[in-house]
Design an enzyme around this catalytic site. Structure first.
Site, PDB file in Angstrom:
ATOM      1  N   ARG A  88       3.638 -12.231  10.564  1.00 55.02           N
ATOM      2  CA  ARG A  88       4.169 -10.987  11.156  1.00 55.02           C
ATOM      3  C   ARG A  88       3.361 -10.642  12.400  1.00 55.02           C
ATOM      4  O   ARG A  88       2.139 -10.590  12.357  1.00 55.02           O
ATOM      5  CB  ARG A  88       4.065  -9.850  10.138  1.00 55.02           C
ATOM      6  N   ARG A 202      -4.124   2.811   2.819  1.00 56.60           N
ATOM      7  CA  ARG A 202      -2.755   2.287   2.621  1.00 56.60           C
ATOM      8  C   ARG A 202      -2.173   1.964   3.988  1.00 56.60           C
ATOM      9  O   ARG A 202      -2.756   2.275   5.021  1.00 56.60           O
ATOM     10  CB  ARG A 202      -1.922   3.380   1.920  1.00 56.60           C
ATOM     11  N   LYS A 203      -0.962   1.368   3.983  1.00 49.33           N
ATOM     12  CA  LYS A 203      -0.293   1.099   5.256  1.00 49.33           C
ATOM     13  C   LYS A 203      -0.032   2.399   6.009  1.00 49.33           C
ATOM     14  O   LYS A 203      -0.055   3.485   5.403  1.00 49.33           O
ATOM     15  CB  LYS A 203       1.030   0.364   5.022  1.00 49.33           C
ATOM     16  N   GLY A 461      16.233  -5.171  -0.621  1.00 54.29           N
ATOM     17  CA  GLY A 461      16.223  -5.962  -1.849  1.00 54.29           C
ATOM     18  C   GLY A 461      15.517  -5.332  -3.025  1.00 54.29           C
ATOM     19  O   GLY A 461      15.605  -5.837  -4.149  1.00 54.29           O
ATOM     20  N   CYS A 466      12.324  -1.517   2.654  1.00 53.54           N
ATOM     21  CA  CYS A 466      12.040  -2.025   4.006  1.00 53.54           C
ATOM     22  C   CYS A 466      13.301  -1.966   4.865  1.00 53.54           C
ATOM     23  O   CYS A 466      13.218  -1.844   6.079  1.00 53.54           O
ATOM     24  CB  CYS A 466      11.537  -3.459   3.930  1.00 53.54           C
ATOM     25  N   GLY A 467      14.466  -2.071   4.236  1.00 49.86           N
ATOM     26  CA  GLY A 467      15.743  -1.987   4.955  1.00 49.86           C
ATOM     27  C   GLY A 467      16.218  -0.557   5.126  1.00 49.86           C
ATOM     28  O   GLY A 467      17.335  -0.324   5.598  1.00 49.86           O
TER      29      GLY A 467
END
Ligand code: SRM
Ligand code: SF4
Length: 539
Positions: A88, A202-203, A461, A466-467
């Site tokens: 990424r 965290r992110k 998914g 994420c989508g």
């Protein structure tokens, strides 16, 4: 296999954060043993060891290979393609050159059918099929070309999202390009990797919006910067929203911080919030460590006071939209051919179905960029591509190029707005296959129903989203389901997400629907007809 002594995770953390990390979750302990930043140098040693041919990737320490390498942007796809990595990158504001695109193709070509790439939902690129023995060389190549993959995974700040129309938009309020670059340089120490900001709890997501359309989706980022003219000075700065995120446990829309920032304070503000989050963020339950949980605990006012005191100067309160906000604004779709603010020039934006790019596509896009858009290409959070600065008189010739047979500038109202996360083809967390299914269902829907407006269908998914199904008109999230008594892949259906001004998250309206064409098409057609003005076609 243990390499040379690498930095311990407490090396770059102040005592307060080290204490939290010691009592923290298993990832905190793993980071304390050895910092993820160790991988920025160790990839060279690992690559060399693997290249000598006597050692296989599975001899490498599992924590390094599956977790710490994410600090270098390398995501081992152990479950789906063992031994191969997704890489990424960071592409601030989603802007690439033809030279960079050609480099991606060069990296992927040796991997044959294993190599491909994706445009991500953060206007970014992921490369697939990468072998560790080549990774260090790819990292060096990225750096030389002004890019990096460092700090793109785990407890780091994700790609900086800005406006895909920055600098070319007739309705632009602020050009987001320099800000995205400057914030990215601050975070990554100009792409070399910054140890002090690489061990967050965290992110963390940051988005800078450039117009009322909010193409950057500020409302679903930890820091969202919403452009706003100051009523007295007319200087365009940003109202700040804080804490937006999606996760398995909770989805939260960002909340107003009641702060207006001049552009000159943006980088320092982001740095201050990140350092504050690093030092004060909870490190216990990983499902409750995103920034919003800290804001919950403190209350927005106290959070603001703390940031203000860390910045060492009072922050201005948020401003209300000036006269330019009096008229309602409809969010635009950037796909197609549109006049720029520069007379005689247009942007041309094309649909990349579900964001998937094959190796040859990178070269083909670079070729078109060199021919028509001064070698520049932009990515969108809808996983599409945009060519800026095309002379009007060359647009027709450009549209006749083969590339636009594959990536259409006038796709259907459903296909043109399709978004899909990676899904089970590569992602070990996926509950269903997404990208191929998303494309084939969109094709099928366009055959059976006519829709009078754009309908944004997003696929994801699993509940990590994420989508971004919660921002979609219709969102499909993978889940288990049953059909004829047998376990099958299924979806939850979300409807009503809104983006741009007045953004709202969609609501779940159905659960455990088998994700087959026979089950899903009738359901989706009903929703399109009932809620989006769709009309069934005679078939
Ligand atoms: Fe994501 C984890 C893919 C955008 C929320 N995401 C993952 C992993 C790394 C899981 C894994 O290790 O396999 C996925 C990699 C799969 C693969 O092979 O590609 C993955 N996320 C993606 C991408 C590629 C989806 C896409 O097809 O575009 C997006 C990459 C963006 C980028 O360029 O950096 C991507 N992920 C998002 C977004 C959307 C956004 O940022 O606007 C979200 C929701 C917003 C948010 O983060 O608040 C998102 N991803 C997650 C989460 C849940 C985070 C949480 O707080 O719980 C995870 C799991 C985790 O972090 O524990 C996750
Ligand atoms: Fe993987 Fe789930 Fe993210 Fe899709 S939503 S990429 S399945 S983690």
């Amino acid at each position: 296999m243990v390499l040379h002594a690498a930095p311990k995770g407490d090396a770059h953390l102040p005592d307060r954060a080290v204490e939290r990390a010691r009592g923290g979750n298993k990832f905190e302990k793993l980071k304390l043993q050895k910092d993820g930043s160790a991988m920025w140098t160790e990839i060279h040693e690992l690559a060399a060891i693997l290249r000598d041919g006597n050692t296989s990737w599975d001899a490498i320490d599992a924590d390094d290979i599956d977790i710490r390498l994410k600090w270098a942007g390398l995501f081992h796809r152990r479950k789906r393609t063992p031994g191969r990595f997704m890489m990424r990158l960071k592409v601030p504001n989603g802007i690439l050159s033809s030279q960079q695109l050609r480099f991606f193709a060069t990296c992927l070509r040796p991997y044959g059918p294993h190599g491909c790439g994706d445009v991500t939902t953060r206007m970014n690129i992921q490369l697939r099929g990468v072998l560790l023995e080549h990774a260090a060389q790819i990292c060096d190549g990225l750096y030389q070309l002004g890019l990096t993959s460092f700090m793109s995974g785990m407890d780091n700040v994700r790609n900086l999202v800005g406006s895909p129309l920055a600098g070319i938009d007739p309705l632009e309020m602020v050009d987001t390009r320099q800000l995205c670059h400057d914030i990215n340089d601050m975070i990554t120490d100009s792409r070399k990797g910054r140890p002090q900001l690489t061990n967050l709890p965290r992110k963390f997501n940051i988005a800078v919006s450039g117009s009322r359309d909010d193409f950057a989706h500020t409302h679903i980022n930890d820091i969202g910067l919403v452009p706003m003219a100051h009523p007295q000075t007319a200087h365009i700065g940003f109202n700040v929203v804080i804490g937006g995120f999606f996760s398995i446990k909770r989805d939260a829309e960002a909340l107003p911080m009641d702060v207006w920032l001049p552009q000159s304070d943006v980088v320092r503000f982001c740095e201050t919030v990140l350092l504050w989050f690093r030092d004060h963020g909870d490190r216990k339950n990983r499902q409750a460590t995103r920034l919003m949980y800290m804001v919950d605990q403190l209350g927005m006012k106290t959070f603001r006071d703390q940031i203000e005191s860390a910045m060492g100067a009072p922050l201005q309160r948020a401003v209300k939209g000036g006269p330019e906000y009096d008229q309602p604004a409809e969010r635009r779709n950037v796909l197609g051919v549109h006049p720029q603010k520069q007379p005689g020039l247009s942007w041309v934006a094309a649909c990349v179905p579900a964001g998937r790019l094959e190796t040859a596509d990178f070269d083909a896009i670079a070729h078109i960029a060199d021919k028509y858009s001064n070698g520049e290409v932009r990515l969108t959070v809808e996983q599409n591509i945009l060519f800026p600065n095309v002379p009007n008189e060359r647009v027709q010739q450009m549209l006749a190029e083969h590339l636009f047979e594959r990536f259409s500038v006038a796709p259907g109202r459903i296909m043109g707005n399709l978004v899909s996360c990676t899904g089970a083809q590569f992602c070990g967390l996926a509950l269903i296959e997404t990208k191929n299914r998303a494309i084939s269902l969109a094709e099928e829907l366009e055959k059976v129903v006519h829709v009078p407006r754009d309908v944004r269908i997003h696929w994801t998914g699993c509940p990590n989203s994420c989508g971004q199904v919660q921002v979609a008109d219709i969102g499909l999230m993978g889940c288990p389901a049953k059909k004829d008594g047998k376990a099958v892949e299924g979806v939850k259906i979300f409807v009503g997400g809104k983006i741009g001004e007045g953004a709202e998250l969609g609501e779940k309206v159905a659960d455990r629907i088998p994700a087959t064409k026979e089950d899903l098409i009738p359901k989706l057609v009903d929703i399109l007809v009932d809620q989006f003005g769709g009309v069934r076609k005679d078939t």
